[in-house]
Design an enzyme around this catalytic site. Structure first.
Site, short mmCIF file in Angstrom:
data_model
loop_
_atom_site.label_atom_id
_atom_site.label_comp_id
_atom_site.label_asym_id
_atom_site.label_seq_id
_atom_site.Cartn_x
_atom_site.Cartn_y
_atom_site.Cartn_z
N LYS A 44 0.84 -1.20 0.00
CA LYS A 44 0.00 0.00 0.00
C LYS A 44 0.87 1.24 0.00
O LYS A 44 0.65 2.17 -0.78
CB LYS A 44 -0.91 -0.03 1.24
CG LYS A 44 -2.06 0.94 1.19
CD LYS A 44 -2.88 0.91 2.49
CE LYS A 44 -3.71 -0.35 2.60
NZ LYS A 44 -4.37 -0.45 3.93
N ARG A 113 -2.90 3.57 8.62
CA ARG A 113 -3.29 2.39 7.84
C ARG A 113 -2.18 1.36 7.78
O ARG A 113 -1.02 1.69 7.55
CB ARG A 113 -3.63 2.81 6.40
CG ARG A 113 -4.46 4.05 6.32
CD ARG A 113 -4.51 4.59 4.90
NE ARG A 113 -5.20 3.70 3.98
CZ ARG A 113 -5.24 3.91 2.68
NH1 ARG A 113 -4.60 4.95 2.14
NH2 ARG A 113 -5.87 3.06 1.90
N GLY A 122 -8.11 -7.07 4.60
CA GLY A 122 -8.90 -7.08 5.82
C GLY A 122 -8.24 -7.76 7.01
O GLY A 122 -8.86 -7.93 8.04
N MET A 124 -5.41 -6.82 8.69
CA MET A 124 -4.88 -5.92 9.71
C MET A 124 -5.73 -4.67 9.75
O MET A 124 -6.75 -4.59 9.10
CB MET A 124 -3.41 -5.64 9.42
CG MET A 124 -2.56 -6.88 9.67
SD MET A 124 -0.89 -6.64 9.14
CE MET A 124 -1.13 -6.15 7.48
N ARG A 359 -3.74 -1.43 -6.13
CA ARG A 359 -2.94 -2.66 -6.13
C ARG A 359 -3.36 -3.46 -7.35
O ARG A 359 -4.40 -3.18 -7.94
CB ARG A 359 -3.17 -3.46 -4.85
CG ARG A 359 -4.61 -3.87 -4.67
CD ARG A 359 -4.83 -4.57 -3.35
NE ARG A 359 -6.26 -4.58 -3.07
CZ ARG A 359 -6.79 -4.52 -1.85
NH1 ARG A 359 -6.02 -4.43 -0.79
NH2 ARG A 359 -8.09 -4.56 -1.69
N HIS A 475 -16.59 -7.95 1.69
CA HIS A 475 -15.57 -8.88 2.18
C HIS A 475 -15.80 -10.28 1.62
O HIS A 475 -14.88 -10.91 1.09
CB HIS A 475 -15.60 -8.89 3.72
CG HIS A 475 -14.66 -9.87 4.33
ND1 HIS A 475 -15.07 -11.13 4.72
CD2 HIS A 475 -13.34 -9.81 4.58
CE1 HIS A 475 -14.03 -11.79 5.21
NE2 HIS A 475 -12.97 -11.01 5.14
N SER A 833 10.38 -42.59 -19.85
CA SER A 833 9.33 -41.77 -19.25
C SER A 833 9.44 -41.92 -17.74
O SER A 833 9.30 -43.03 -17.20
CB SER A 833 7.96 -42.23 -19.74
OG SER A 833 6.97 -41.50 -19.09
N CYS A 901 5.65 -38.79 -16.66
CA CYS A 901 4.21 -39.06 -16.70
C CYS A 901 3.62 -39.20 -15.29
O CYS A 901 2.51 -39.63 -15.12
CB CYS A 901 3.91 -40.30 -17.53
SG CYS A 901 4.59 -41.81 -16.85
N TYR A 921 9.13 -33.73 -22.96
CA TYR A 921 7.71 -33.51 -22.74
C TYR A 921 7.31 -33.80 -21.29
O TYR A 921 8.05 -34.45 -20.55
CB TYR A 921 6.86 -34.37 -23.69
CG TYR A 921 6.89 -35.86 -23.39
CD1 TYR A 921 6.03 -36.41 -22.44
CD2 TYR A 921 7.78 -36.70 -24.05
CE1 TYR A 921 6.06 -37.77 -22.16
CE2 TYR A 921 7.81 -38.06 -23.78
CZ TYR A 921 6.95 -38.59 -22.83
OH TYR A 921 6.99 -39.92 -22.54
#
Ligand code: ADP
Ligand code: MG
Ligand code: MG
Length: 952
Positions: A44, A113, A122, A124, A359, A475, A833, A901, A921
């Site tokens: 913030k 703040r 929410g 703090m 934000r 909220h 594999s 896999c 892959y």
């Protein structure tokens, strides 16, 4: 930590008592703070600095750093000199606002703040209107000429200060407010007059005195210091600690909270004032239109708290067109600067727009994908950024279920569509009950008037959330969206009575435990449970993933066992099947008896007879899969699990055998019954002669069939076999290639089924590329054995069908020894594999179930292992073996194809490792394919970073 941050010459050091030597700078004005240092300034604070510095209209203020917070939390009080610095900065605010802190003529008020490096909505606390006392209150009344507004600010301050600094529960104040409104017939807070608010403030002050034993401090600096300390302490409050644990926020990600002290601006100064929250684009749909809610004549939390139901921002275009234009300009400047969707808070004071926070916007997956594509096309971001800004796991949400469109259930009510997706569950009215019932395995829906941060554990436990109050930015809505859980908010048709544990809607009474379905996409609430269906690909997702495919080096294949799975895998963009487990086909109810017959066979001939019946069935399965994959590779694993897995358990068989024996005894006794009766009481049978005769006759018939004998013999043979097959440790027992060696006819049949299916496809002009994969190999000699079967089958089938077969032969890598002997395996195997589930078990010597049920959780909480290695590939151990196998395997066969896999093939961080380790892959379950495609692209984009951080 403390001293590592910007040392500013001229201050005093923390360590040194001397004020002459440089000390950490703990306070930064918004105009000077380094906006890139979120660790120090919090998200913030850093963004308030950024916005100030790019010239947006932010009220003046300053940030007290997280370093100060940590020093305070170490227990030594506020760092020396901190409050002196704060005074200097307050003086600066006084200059900028032309108001004075604590001045009765023209008072400056501030907000205090919280804000850490990671957004913890929410969690703090924030105190508004600080600086008010009996005298400054009068000043506020005089300068604004608005007594109602001033008393409103005053009563808010008393409550916030009482709650946050002194820990007084909200209830005390909320109850007084509710009683007061009732008494004065006021429906809403705004209906209270100045005098009424004045009286209410008196009550609030009294509550404060009663709860704390002293009066509210009147000295603004004392208020400020107490508030700063309280915000610092809230970092270690239970709510915040729980939140960090749940979202795995570590000290490296956020350590301590900063405090932002901001000059107050007022949205509650009348009808030309307002407060609101906005998103630069719609966070639910991605639509490029400003989105949000606002309330006129309101302050701060009113929008979020759901006290009044706010208006959509679109309405502002009509109600306050000038301000709406300012808002659109703000939106444009925010997006141009951040190159990201922003979630911002604004306040309008007497026609002037202020931005109080911004934000990065949290969006659902759909909106993330759509905005990525649109921002790129709009020239705002690069392709790299478009791919990198989406966390691959987020795409999982796109596969969230929606309601079966065919359902005809009438909704009970409609609220706001606050977080998309549909879910059903049993109603619970509070978070604790949600948690309790969910632990018992029940699916629950949390139903409340509104939610508060302390309900967070209820969100974790619930399938979905329904509230009767609050908007789309309440909220409940914000938290549910963050978690990707469906939410309907502001459904005011529902009246909830928590005490009676019931809710009423349009004459229907709902009790706790009743089933309910909510659809967060439409806002509808339905009684009972409604079936859900999976989501479909949408065009922007296809576009984004095609960009990912262009960038990625790893190919993404899917694990699929049936033609239906295969079709779905293709639809999700898999370029082949990396694992097709033949045993899944065996388990089909019609086939299992044949499989069992094969297992029970005492001779090779008998076994072959059963296998001959299985052959056409398997061939048809493979053919259907090859067709579905049309020319893409299909890796088929030969039979892997131990054979007893296809038989009932010993205890089940014992139970059946004992019942069958009992049945035999019973039929025998019943058959003798008439004779016995005749012997004992000659009169009796006369009355029942007919029915007894019939019974006797049918029993004779039944026994002549020898049905029970056959069943019994079969069960007994099975039990014998089960005992014979039983193993001390089946995971390490008679399975995989070991079966193929002891029962070559089984592998022979499977190999024939695969190659004949391919031959049939070729004849029909369909391309087929089977890859035959041998499980549980630990030595080349095993492969050689199976290879001989393959070669023989190939020669035979090519001759019989008159076609040339195109296929590969390879080895699974799931035994430690296979990795260590990779070079010799690669002489026979054309591909490897990694089966990382078994390889992880083998490398750790952990059996997965035992580990996860017994000790692994403690290993993880205790920090012995960083993560569950069955979820996140253990790059240091298992990964090391993999790298060794890749290196040695390719040494022997340079064009060796290597893939994975195991379940890790769909885990983004593990995929990143696979890229690094040079695999060709990854293969994962179909719904994970989109995740893996994006993760593969990100792995490529971040490859340099990885090499530098993990292996040096
Ligand atoms: P949170 O992190 O919970 O959103 P904030 O610190 O953003 O807490 O503040 C809570 C509410 O108070 C927000 O609506 C915010 O816009 C408002 N607010 C904070 N500071 C001021 C200020 N200086 N003037 C007016 N409103 C403010
Ligand atoms: Mg905020
Ligand atoms: Mg395995």
């Amino acid at each position: 930590m403390l001293l590592s941050h910007d040392l500013e010459p001229g201050g005093a050091s923390l360590r040194s008592p001397s004020a002459e030597i440089a000390r950490s700078k703990f306070v930064y004005a918004f105009a000077e703070g380094d906006a890139s240092d979120k660790m120090l300034l919090g998200g913030k604070g850093a963004n308030l600095c950024a916005m100030t510095q790019i010239g947006l209209n932010v009220p003046p203020g300053f940030v007290i750093t997280t370093a100060a917070c940590l020093a305070y939390l170490e227990g030594k009080g506020l760092p020396e000199g901190l409050m002196a610095d704060v005074r200097l900065h307050i003086a600066e605010l006084e200059r900028k606002t032309d108001k004075r802190f604590g001045d009765e003529a023209n008072p400056l008020l501030v907000s205090v703040r919280s804000g850490s490096a990671m957004s913890m909505p929410g969690m703090m606390d924030t105190i508004l209107n600080l600086g008010l006392n009996a005298r400054t209150l009068q000043g506020l009344i005089r300068t604004t000429g608005n007594a109602r507004f001033a008393y409103d600010a005053w009563r808010r301050f008393i409550q916030l200060f009482g709650k946050i600094v002194m820990g007084i529960a909200d209830d005390a104040f909320d109850d007084a407010m509710a009683a007061f409104k009732r008494q004065h017939g006021a429906a809403q807070d705004v209906d209270l007059t100045a005098d009424q608010l004045k009286a209410l403030s008196e009550q609030f002050l009294e509550i404060y005195r009663k709860e704390t034993g002293h009066s509210l401090p009147s000295d603004p600096y004392e208020q400020l210091q107490l508030a700063i300390e309280a915000v610092f302490r809230s970092w270690n409050g239970k709510r915040a600690v729980d939140y960090r644990r749940q979202f795995r926020i570590t000290k490296e990600m956020a350590n301590g909270t900063a405090v932002n002290v901001v000059a107050m601006v007022f949205g509650n100064m009348g009808e030309d004032s307002a407060t609101g929250v906005g998103f630069t684009r719609n966070p639910a749909t991605g639509e490029n239109a400003i989105y949000g809610e606002y309330l006129t004549n309101a302050q701060g939390e009113d929008v979020v708290a759901g006290i009044r139901t706010p208006k959509p921002i679109a309405e502002m275009a009509r109600e306050m067109p000038g301000l709406y234009r300012q808002l659109v300009e703000l939106r444009d400047r925010l997006e141009t600067h951040y190159k990201e969707i922003q979630d911002f808070e604004f306040t309008i004071e007497k026609g002037r727009l202020y931005c109080l926070q911004t934000r990065n916007g949290k969006m659902n997956a759909r909106a993330m994908v759509i905005t990525s594509v649109e921002m790129l096309e709009g020239g705002l971001i690069s392709k790299e950024r478009a791919l990198m800004r989406i966390a691959p796991m987020l795409l999982e949400q796109l596969l969230v279920p929606t309601l079966d469109p065919a359902h005809r259930v009438k909704p009970l009510a409609q609220g706001l569509p606050a977080s998309p997706g549909a879910a059903s569950g049993r109603i619970v009215f509070d978070a604790d009950t949600a948690e309790q019932r969910a632990t018992l395995g029940e699916k629950v829906v949390l139903v409340r008037e509104e939610t508060k941060p302390e309900d967070i554990h209820g969100f974790f436990a619930a399938q979905a959330v329904l509230t009767s109050r609050g908007g789309k930015t309440s909220h409940a809505a914000v938290v549910a969206r963050g978690m990707g859980k469906p939410c309907v908010s502001g459904c005011d048709a529902i009246r909830i009575d928590v005490r009676e544990r019931c809710a009423e809607v349009g004459g229907t009474l709902l009790h706790e435990g009743d089933l309910i379905t909510i659809d967060g996409t439409t806002g509808n609430v339905y009684p009972g449970q409604i079936p859900t269906v999976e989501a479909e690909f949408f065009p922007e997702l296809a576009t984004l993933l095609s960009w990912a495919d262009e960038v990625a080096r790893l190919g993404v294949l899917a694990n699929a066992d049936t033609p239906r799975d295969a079709a779905r895998a293709r639809q999700y963009g898999a370029i082949g099947i990396g694992l097709c487990r033949t045993e899944r086909m065996f388990n089909d109810t019609q086939r299992l008896p044949i499989v069992q017959e094969m297992i029970l066979a005492d001779t090779v001939d008998a076994r072959r007879a059963a296998l001959d019946r299985l052959l056409p069935i398997q061939r048809a399965d493979f053919k259907a899969i090859f067709k579905a994959m049309a020319g893409l590779p299909v890796t088929v694993r030969l039979l892997d699990p131990p054979m007893h897995e296809f038989l009932p358990t010993a205890s089940q068989l014992e139970f059946e055998i004992s019942h069958l024996r009992h049945l035999q005894r019973l039929t025998r006794s019943v058959a003798e019954l008439p004779d016995t009766l005749r012997l004992l009481d000659p009169e009796l049978p006369r009355d029942y002669v007919e029915s007894l005769g019939k019974l006797q006759q049918s029993l004779v018939q039944y026994r002549a069939t020898h049905r029970d004998d056959t069943l019994l013999t079969r069960r007994e043979a099975m039990l014998k076999k089960v005992h014979l097959l039983s193993e001390v440790n089946p995971m390490l027992g008679h399975r995989g290639v070991r079966l193929g060696i002891t029962y070559p006819e089984i592998y022979e049949m499977q190999i024939r089924a695969i190659l004949e299916a391919a031959a049939e496809c070729v004849q029909e002009g369909i391309q087929a590329h089977p890859e035959i994969m041998v499980p549980q190999v630990c030595d080349a000699a095993e492969l050689k054995h199976v290879k001989a079967l393959v070669d023989a089958a190939k020669a035979d089938i090519e001759a019989r069908y008159g076609v040339a077969l195109n296929f590969k032969f390879g080895s699974m890598m799931e035994a430690v020894r296979a990795c260590l002997r990779a070079a010799s395996l690669a002489e026979l195997a054309e591909f490897f594999s990694f089966g990382t589930n078994d390889l992880t078990q083998a490398t750790f010597s952990f059996s997965r179930e035992d580990a996860e049920n017994k000790f692994l959780p403690q290993y993880i909480t205790g920090g012995i292992l960083p993560e569950n290695p069955f979820e996140a590939l253990d790059v240091e151990g298992v990964g090391r073996l993999m790298r060794l196998a890749v290196k040695e395997g390719r040494g022997a066969r340079p064009d060796l194809v290597v893939g994975i896999c195991g379940e890790h093939g769909g885990h983004p961080e593990s995929i990143r490792f696979c890229h690094y380790a040079g695999l060709d892959y990854v293969s994962c379950s179909a719904p994970r394919v989109p995740i893996a495609r994006l993760a593969a692209a990100q792995a490529k984009l971040r490859e340099k970073e990885y090499a530098a951080t993990v292996f040096v």
